[in-house]
Scaffold this motif. Structure first.
Motif, PDB file in Angstrom:
ATOM      1  N   GLY A 103      33.084  40.676  38.535  1.00  0.00           N
ATOM      2  CA  GLY A 103      33.730  40.707  37.167  1.00  0.00           C
ATOM      3  C   GLY A 103      32.700  40.084  36.104  1.00  0.00           C
ATOM      4  N   ASN A 104      33.395  39.900  34.825  1.00  0.00           N
ATOM      5  CA  ASN A 104      32.594  39.465  33.609  1.00  0.00           C
ATOM      6  C   ASN A 104      33.199  38.077  33.503  1.00  0.00           C
ATOM      7  N   PRO A 105      32.518  36.950  33.463  1.00  0.00           N
ATOM      8  CA  PRO A 105      33.281  35.764  33.401  1.00  0.00           C
ATOM      9  C   PRO A 105      33.321  35.405  31.651  1.00  0.00           C
ATOM     10  N   LYS A 106      33.151  36.335  31.059  1.00  0.00           N
ATOM     11  CA  LYS A 106      33.210  36.204  29.522  1.00  0.00           C
ATOM     12  C   LYS A 106      34.326  36.869  28.907  1.00  0.00           C
ATOM     13  N   ALA A 107      34.781  37.714  29.923  1.00  0.00           N
ATOM     14  CA  ALA A 107      36.058  38.755  29.575  1.00  0.00           C
ATOM     15  C   ALA A 107      37.135  38.403  28.944  1.00  0.00           C
ATOM     16  N   ILE A 108      37.491  37.114  29.461  1.00  0.00           N
ATOM     17  CA  ILE A 108      38.677  36.479  28.765  1.00  0.00           C
ATOM     18  C   ILE A 108      38.435  35.035  28.533  1.00  0.00           C
ATOM     19  N   ALA A 109      38.779  34.690  27.318  1.00  0.00           N
ATOM     20  CA  ALA A 109      38.690  33.057  27.034  1.00  0.00           C
ATOM     21  C   ALA A 109      39.713  32.185  27.446  1.00  0.00           C
ATOM     22  N   PHE A 110      39.761  32.016  28.640  1.00  0.00           N
ATOM     23  CA  PHE A 110      40.777  31.091  29.298  1.00  0.00           C
ATOM     24  C   PHE A 110      40.479  29.558  28.688  1.00  0.00           C
ATOM     25  N   PRO A 111      41.720  28.917  28.614  1.00  0.00           N
ATOM     26  CA  PRO A 111      41.507  27.454  27.989  1.00  0.00           C
ATOM     27  C   PRO A 111      40.789  26.506  29.041  1.00  0.00           C
ATOM     28  N   ARG A 112      40.080  25.441  28.510  1.00  0.00           N
ATOM     29  CA  ARG A 112      39.581  24.587  29.123  1.00  0.00           C
ATOM     30  C   ARG A 112      40.297  23.182  29.024  1.00  0.00           C
ATOM     31  N   GLY A 113      41.277  22.934  30.302  1.00  0.00           N
ATOM     32  CA  GLY A 113      42.128  21.848  29.954  1.00  0.00           C
ATOM     33  C   GLY A 113      41.404  20.266  29.805  1.00  0.00           C
ATOM     34  N   MET A 114      41.965  19.359  29.194  1.00  0.00           N
ATOM     35  CA  MET A 114      41.408  18.057  28.946  1.00  0.00           C
ATOM     36  C   MET A 114      40.111  17.987  28.631  1.00  0.00           C
ATOM     37  N   THR A 115      39.706  18.821  27.591  1.00  0.00           N
ATOM     38  CA  THR A 115      38.665  18.704  26.897  1.00  0.00           C
ATOM     39  C   THR A 115      38.503  18.330  25.495  1.00  0.00           C
ATOM     40  N   GLY A 116      39.714  17.999  25.013  1.00  0.00           N
ATOM     41  CA  GLY A 116      39.804  17.478  23.736  1.00  0.00           C
ATOM     42  C   GLY A 116      39.242  16.285  23.076  1.00  0.00           C
ATOM     43  N   PRO A 117      39.094  15.823  21.832  1.00  0.00           N
ATOM     44  CA  PRO A 117      38.386  14.798  21.567  1.00  0.00           C
ATOM     45  C   PRO A 117      39.439  13.341  21.957  1.00  0.00           C
ATOM     46  N   ARG A 118      40.733  13.615  22.239  1.00  0.00           N
ATOM     47  CA  ARG A 118      41.909  12.590  22.275  1.00  0.00           C
ATOM     48  C   ARG A 118      41.983  12.619  23.867  1.00  0.00           C
ATOM     49  N   ASP A 119      41.531  13.585  24.772  1.00  0.00           N
ATOM     50  CA  ASP A 119      41.802  13.685  25.958  1.00  0.00           C
ATOM     51  C   ASP A 119      40.943  12.531  26.728  1.00  0.00           C
ATOM     52  N   ALA A 120      41.847  12.252  28.063  1.00  0.00           N
ATOM     53  CA  ALA A 120      40.808  11.209  29.072  1.00  0.00           C
ATOM     54  C   ALA A 120      39.587  12.131  29.413  1.00  0.00           C
ATOM     55  N   LYS A 121      38.108  11.152  29.156  1.00  0.00           N
ATOM     56  CA  LYS A 121      37.383  12.064  29.129  1.00  0.00           C
ATOM     57  C   LYS A 121      36.795  12.472  30.722  1.00  0.00           C
ATOM     58  N   PHE A 122      37.342  11.932  31.736  1.00  0.00           N
ATOM     59  CA  PHE A 122      37.159  12.122  33.098  1.00  0.00           C
ATOM     60  C   PHE A 122      38.352  12.610  33.883  1.00  0.00           C
ATOM     61  N   ASP A 123      39.272  12.670  33.276  1.00  0.00           N
ATOM     62  CA  ASP A 123      40.461  13.339  34.101  1.00  0.00           C
ATOM     63  C   ASP A 123      40.465  15.079  33.847  1.00  0.00           C
ATOM     64  N   PHE A 124      41.439  15.511  34.704  1.00  0.00           N
ATOM     65  CA  PHE A 124      41.161  16.893  34.840  1.00  0.00           C
ATOM     66  C   PHE A 124      42.627  17.406  34.534  1.00  0.00           C
ATOM     67  N   SER A 125      42.954  18.711  34.267  1.00  0.00           N
ATOM     68  CA  SER A 125      44.246  19.475  34.158  1.00  0.00           C
ATOM     69  C   SER A 125      43.836  20.977  34.452  1.00  0.00           C
TER      70      SER A 125
END
Length: 348
Positions: A197-219
Motif C-alpha cells: 500500500g501507499n503510506p501517504k494515501a490517507i492522513a491519519f492523526p498522530r496522537g499525543m503530538t500537540g504542544p500541550r501533550d505529554a511529550k513521552f506519552d502515547f495514545s
C-alpha cells in the motif's frame, strides 16, 4: 563457575521456557528457547481469553520445559537458579507459571527469582547484542504495553519516562485488523498488507503530538477510531475499501509517533543507544523508520531478532541471569504473582 538459569514465562498466551548460561565475565549465553502458543485458540474471539490461556499454560508447561532441556542437552539437575515472570500479565496465566517455578525450585533446591516481564523484554537484547550500555533507552511496544523506559541498570534501575494513556500499539493493530477483516493477531497481516500500500494515501492523526501533550506519552485510541470511521464512510459511499492503503497509512502513523518520541527522549536524556523490544518490534516499518531516524540522530539502534521480541522464556532467563549476577535477593517461596507489577520493580 558458569551457572545455568531456567526462565519461565506465562504472562499471556505463550508458555515459554528458556535456558541460559551465565558466564563468570557476566555475559549470558542462550542455550534453549522453547515456546508453546495458544494464539490459535483465541483467534475466533479476536483477543486473548484469560481462562483459555490459563488452561493452555497448564497443559503446555511440562512438555515445553522438557523440549527446552532436550534442546540444550541438559538435565534438570544442571539448573543453578530459576527465574519466573511474576508480573505484569493475566492473573490466572501468571499463577500457572509461578506455581510451576516454585515446584521446580523446591524439587531442585535452587534459588527462585520472581522477575518483571517488561524488564525481560529489554534484557533479551543481551542474548543477541551483548551487554547493554549504561544508560540505555528502551521503547517497549507490545499488545499490552507501549512505554519509553530509561534503563540505568537492567537488574535494578528502570524508570518510566512515558507510556500509553489508552490502547497499546499492539491493541490498535488488532482492532484495526478486525475493521479491515484481517486475521488475529493483527500485527503480521497489517504489516504484510502495508507493504503493498501507499503510506501517504490517507492522513491519519498522530496522537499525543500537540504542544500541550505529554511529550513521552502515547495514545492510539483516536487513531484506531479514525481508521474505523474512514472505512465506515467508504463503505457507506459504496466504495471499495483499499485495504493495503489503509493498512500502510495506519502503520505509518504508528511508526511515526513511536520513533519520533523515542528519538526525542534519547536526545533529552542524553542517551546514545535505543533498544526496541516487545512483539511490535518485529514490525518491518517500525524497524526501518527507527533505523533511519537513529542514523540521522547519531543514536545506536538495537532490535532483537523477531523470535526474541515476542513473549518467551529466554527473556526471563536472561533477566534472571542479570539479577543473579547483581546479587539480588532471592524471592520468598510464598510470593504471589502481581498482574499490575510496575516496571520499576525488576525483581521481588
Amino acid at each position: 563457575m558458569a551457572r545455568v538459569i531456567m526462565g519461565i514465562e506465562s504472562s499471556c498466551d505463550e508458555t515459554g521456557v528458556g535456558l541460559v548460561r551465565l558466564h563468570d565475565d557476566g555475559t549470558v549465553e542462550l542455550l534453549a528457547d522453547e515456546v508453546a502458543s495458544s494464539v490459535d485458540q483465541h483467534a475466533r474471539f479476536g483477543g486473548v481469553v484469560p481462562e483459555v490461556a490459563s488452561r493452555a499454560h497448564l497443559e503446555a508447561m511440562v512438555p515445553t520445559a522438557e523440549r527446552a532441556f532436550a534442546t540444550a542437552g541438559l538435565k534438570l539437575s544442571d539448573v543453578d537458579a530459576i527465574a519466573v515472570t511474576a508480573g505484569p500479565g493475566l492473573a490466572g496465566a501468571l499463577l500457572v507459571g509461578v506455581s510451576a517455578a516454585k515446584a521446580y525450585a523446591t524439587a531442585l533446591d535452587v534459588p527462585l527469582y520472581g522477575v518483571n516481564h517488561l524488564a525481560g523484554h529489554i534484557a533479551v537484547d543481551t542474548l543477541q547484542h551483548g551487554p547493554l550500555p549504561t544508560p540505555v533507552l528502551a521503547l517497549l511496544v507490545s499488545g499490552g504495553h507501549t512505554q519509553l523506559l530509561r534503563v540505568d541498570d537492567i537488574a535494578s534501575s528502570i524508570t518510566e519516562l512515558g507510556s500509553t494513556v489508552d490502547d497499546a500499539a499492539g491493541e490498535a493493530y488488532d482492532k484495526v485488523a478486525r475493521v479491515l477483516e484481517l486475521p488475529y493477531p493483527g500485527g503480521p497481516p497489517i504489516d504484510k498488507a502495508a507493504k503493498q500500500g501507499n503510506p501517504k494515501a490517507i492522513a491519519f492523526p498522530r496522537g499525543m503530538t500537540g504542544p500541550r501533550d505529554a511529550k513521552f506519552d502515547f495514545s492510539f485510541s483516536g487513531l484506531k477510531t479514525a481508521v474505523a470511521r474512514w472505512v465506515e464512510n467508504a463503505e457507506r459511499a459504496g466504495d471499495e475499501v483499499p485495504v493495503n492503503d489503509v493498512a500502510a497509512s495506519f502503520q505509518e502513523a504508528v511508526a511515526d509517533v513511536l520513533t519520533a518520541k523515542a528519538i526525542r527522549a534519547a536526545r533529552e536524556q542524553n542517551i546514545g543507544t535505543l533498544v526496541i523490544s516487545g512483539g511490535v518490534a518485529a514490525n518491518s516499518r517500525l524497524s526501518e523508520l527507527a533505523a533511519e531516524r537513529c542514523a540521522e540522530a547519531g543514536i545506536e539502534l538495537r532490535v532483537p531478532r523477531p523470535r526474541l521480541c515476542t513473549d518467551n522464556g529466554a527473556m526471563i532467563a536472561a533477566l534472571g541471569a542479570h539479577v543473579v549476577a547483581a546479587g539480588r535477593s532471592v524471592a520468598p517461596l510464598d510470593f504471589s504473582a502481581n498482574p499490575g507489577l510496575p516496571v520499576n520493580i525488576v525483581s521481588l
